[in-house]
Each structure stands twice: as structure tokens, then as C-alpha cells.
Write a protein that holds these residues in place. Structure first.
Motif, PDB file in Angstrom:
ATOM      1  N   LYS A  71     -15.194  -0.515  -8.466  1.00 19.96           N
ATOM      2  CA  LYS A  71     -16.005  -0.386  -9.687  1.00 19.96           C
ATOM      3  C   LYS A  71     -17.197  -1.330  -9.652  1.00 19.96           C
ATOM      4  N   ALA A  72     -17.001  -2.548  -9.117  1.00 20.10           N
ATOM      5  CA  ALA A  72     -18.095  -3.515  -9.037  1.00 20.10           C
ATOM      6  C   ALA A  72     -19.213  -3.007  -8.125  1.00 20.10           C
ATOM      7  N   MET A  73     -18.856  -2.172  -7.136  1.00 19.98           N
ATOM      8  CA  MET A  73     -19.854  -1.595  -6.237  1.00 19.98           C
ATOM      9  C   MET A  73     -20.467  -0.334  -6.830  1.00 19.98           C
ATOM     10  N   GLY A  74     -20.050   0.019  -8.054  1.00 22.16           N
ATOM     11  CA  GLY A  74     -20.599   1.195  -8.722  1.00 22.16           C
ATOM     12  C   GLY A  74     -19.847   2.471  -8.413  1.00 22.16           C
ATOM     13  N   GLY A  75     -18.651   2.350  -7.835  1.00 25.25           N
ATOM     14  CA  GLY A  75     -17.867   3.531  -7.479  1.00 25.25           C
ATOM     15  C   GLY A  75     -17.115   4.113  -8.656  1.00 25.25           C
ATOM     16  N   ASP A  76     -16.868   5.406  -8.584  1.00 23.66           N
ATOM     17  CA  ASP A  76     -16.097   6.125  -9.592  1.00 23.66           C
ATOM     18  C   ASP A  76     -14.613   5.957  -9.269  1.00 23.66           C
ATOM     19  N   PRO A  77     -13.764   5.564 -10.243  1.00 28.30           N
ATOM     20  CA  PRO A  77     -12.331   5.398  -9.975  1.00 28.30           C
ATOM     21  C   PRO A  77     -11.661   6.679  -9.478  1.00 28.30           C
ATOM     22  N   ASN A  78     -12.231   7.829  -9.811  1.00 28.73           N
ATOM     23  CA  ASN A  78     -11.650   9.110  -9.415  1.00 28.73           C
ATOM     24  C   ASN A  78     -12.291   9.698  -8.167  1.00 28.73           C
ATOM     25  N   ASP A  79     -13.012   8.909  -7.407  1.00 32.39           N
ATOM     26  CA  ASP A  79     -13.658   9.393  -6.190  1.00 32.39           C
ATOM     27  C   ASP A  79     -12.615   9.545  -5.082  1.00 32.39           C
ATOM     28  N   PRO A  80     -12.384  10.773  -4.596  1.00 30.42           N
ATOM     29  CA  PRO A  80     -11.381  10.973  -3.547  1.00 30.42           C
ATOM     30  C   PRO A  80     -11.691  10.238  -2.243  1.00 30.42           C
ATOM     31  N   ALA A  81     -12.939   9.818  -2.057  1.00 32.41           N
ATOM     32  CA  ALA A  81     -13.294   9.089  -0.841  1.00 32.41           C
ATOM     33  C   ALA A  81     -12.591   7.733  -0.775  1.00 32.41           C
ATOM     34  N   ASN A  82     -12.179   7.199  -1.914  1.00 34.08           N
ATOM     35  CA  ASN A  82     -11.502   5.906  -1.948  1.00 34.08           C
ATOM     36  C   ASN A  82      -9.996   6.057  -2.146  1.00 34.08           C
ATOM     37  N   LEU A  83      -9.479   7.262  -2.087  1.00 33.21           N
ATOM     38  CA  LEU A  83      -8.048   7.486  -2.299  1.00 33.21           C
ATOM     39  C   LEU A  83      -7.370   7.947  -1.013  1.00 33.21           C
ATOM     40  N   ALA A  84      -6.133   7.538  -0.844  1.00 34.49           N
ATOM     41  CA  ALA A  84      -5.331   7.959   0.301  1.00 34.49           C
ATOM     42  C   ALA A  84      -3.868   8.006  -0.115  1.00 34.49           C
ATOM     43  N   PRO A  85      -3.063   8.863   0.519  1.00 33.19           N
ATOM     44  CA  PRO A  85      -1.636   8.933   0.184  1.00 33.19           C
ATOM     45  C   PRO A  85      -0.920   7.628   0.512  1.00 33.19           C
ATOM     46  N   ALA A  86       0.050   7.282  -0.341  1.00 33.21           N
ATOM     47  CA  ALA A  86       0.871   6.084  -0.114  1.00 33.21           C
ATOM     48  C   ALA A  86       2.220   6.277  -0.783  1.00 33.21           C
ATOM     49  N   HIS A  87       3.206   5.524  -0.331  1.00 39.18           N
ATOM     50  CA  HIS A  87       4.518   5.530  -0.970  1.00 39.18           C
ATOM     51  C   HIS A  87       4.475   4.580  -2.163  1.00 39.18           C
ATOM     52  N   GLY A  88       5.194   4.931  -3.219  1.00 39.88           N
ATOM     53  CA  GLY A  88       5.204   4.109  -4.419  1.00 39.88           C
ATOM     54  C   GLY A  88       6.609   3.768  -4.863  1.00 39.88           C
ATOM     55  N   ALA A  89       6.720   3.171  -6.044  1.00 38.88           N
ATOM     56  CA  ALA A  89       7.995   2.686  -6.563  1.00 38.88           C
ATOM     57  C   ALA A  89       9.017   3.803  -6.726  1.00 38.88           C
ATOM     58  N   LEU A  90       8.589   4.971  -7.150  1.00 30.22           N
ATOM     59  CA  LEU A  90       9.511   6.084  -7.340  1.00 30.22           C
ATOM     60  C   LEU A  90       9.560   6.997  -6.120  1.00 30.22           C
ATOM     61  N   ASN A  91       8.902   6.587  -5.046  1.00 27.79           N
ATOM     62  CA  ASN A  91       8.813   7.391  -3.825  1.00 27.79           C
ATOM     63  C   ASN A  91       8.811   6.457  -2.618  1.00 27.79           C
ATOM     64  N   ARG A  92       9.917   5.721  -2.413  1.00 22.65           N
ATOM     65  CA  ARG A  92      10.011   4.800  -1.279  1.00 22.65           C
ATOM     66  C   ARG A  92       9.943   5.566   0.042  1.00 22.65           C
ATOM     67  N   CYS A  93       9.437   4.913   1.057  1.00 20.54           N
ATOM     68  CA  CYS A  93       9.380   5.511   2.385  1.00 20.54           C
ATOM     69  C   CYS A  93      10.802   5.693   2.912  1.00 20.54           C
ATOM     70  N   SER A  94      11.140   6.887   3.371  1.00 19.32           N
ATOM     71  CA  SER A  94      12.484   7.142   3.880  1.00 19.32           C
ATOM     72  C   SER A  94      12.699   6.509   5.257  1.00 19.32           C
ATOM     73  N   ASP A  95      11.627   6.168   5.966  1.00 20.62           N
ATOM     74  CA  ASP A  95      11.756   5.562   7.293  1.00 20.62           C
ATOM     75  C   ASP A  95      11.855   4.036   7.234  1.00 20.62           C
ATOM     76  N   CYS A  96      10.942   3.406   6.501  1.00 23.86           N
ATOM     77  CA  CYS A  96      10.934   1.935   6.480  1.00 23.86           C
ATOM     78  C   CYS A  96      11.425   1.362   5.149  1.00 23.86           C
ATOM     79  N   GLY A  97      11.598   2.205   4.119  1.00 24.10           N
ATOM     80  CA  GLY A  97      12.139   1.751   2.841  1.00 24.10           C
ATOM     81  C   GLY A  97      11.172   0.979   1.961  1.00 24.10           C
ATOM     82  N   ARG A  98       9.899   0.943   2.328  1.00 22.39           N
ATOM     83  CA  ARG A  98       8.913   0.167   1.572  1.00 22.39           C
ATOM     84  C   ARG A  98       8.324   0.960   0.422  1.00 22.39           C
ATOM     85  N   CYS A  99       7.873   0.244  -0.581  1.00 23.45           N
ATOM     86  CA  CYS A  99       7.000   0.778  -1.630  1.00 23.45           C
ATOM     87  C   CYS A  99       5.601   0.311  -1.234  1.00 23.45           C
TER      88      CYS A  99
END
Length: 97
Positions: free
Chosen positions: A49-77
């Protein structure tokens, strides 16, 4: 103080999240394992946001595992372990000691 979900709700967010998950094929950008269902900001949102980016810009988004979706291989959030810091790959030390 802005709400924690600022920029991460509503139809624009859902569209950007869906696009990031589709483009990333569900492969977590942090651990490299499949099955990721969260979208993580690659550059922390406050810096983006400080660089003037839009929070909903897909260029800054990537898939990741989260709290309700732990990685089945390494178990991390992965998204929670990264937090709001820039991502740095883990340091692999030598086993020759």
C-alpha cells in the motif's frame, strides 16, 4: 487504525484470490507443496500500500497454506508462519560438522 481485513473482503478480493489460486495451481509459494487454498500477499500489505499498490492486485498474491488449511506434507501454516514479514527462504546449514 485500519481493520485487519482491510482490502481482503468483498467481491474484488474473492476475484483476486480466485485468480491467484488458479494461476498458482494451488502450489504454495512458500513451501512448494500442493493443496494451498489461501492467498498470501507476497509483498506485505502495508509495504504494498505504501508503494501505491492495490490490496486486491493479483500480481501481489500467491497461493499459500493457512491456519484452516495446513500443508499435508510439512504440516506448516505457511501464511501464518511468514506473518507480515517479507519472505526469506529457510537457510540450509551444512551437515558436515
Amino acid at each position: 487504525m485500519a481493520a485487519r481485513t482491510a482490502g481482503r473482503k468483498g467481491r474484488p478480493w474473492r476475484r483476486a484470490r480466485a485468480q491467484a489460486l488458479e494461476e498458482g495451481a494451488g502450489i504454495c509459494w512458500i513451501c512448494g507443496h500442493g493443496g494451498a487454498r489461501y492467498a498470501d500477499h507476497k509483498i506485505p500489505l502495508q509495504h504494498w500500500k505504501a508503494m501505491g499498490g492495490d490490496p486486491n492486485d493479483p500480481a501481489n498474491l500467491a497461493p499459500a497454506h493457512g491456519a484452516l488449511n495446513r500443508c499435508s506434507d510439512c504440516g506448516r501454516c505457511c501464511n501464518e508462519s511468514k506473518g507480515d514479514r517479507p519472505y526469506a527462504p529457510p537457510v540450509q546449514g551444512s551437515r558436515d560438522w
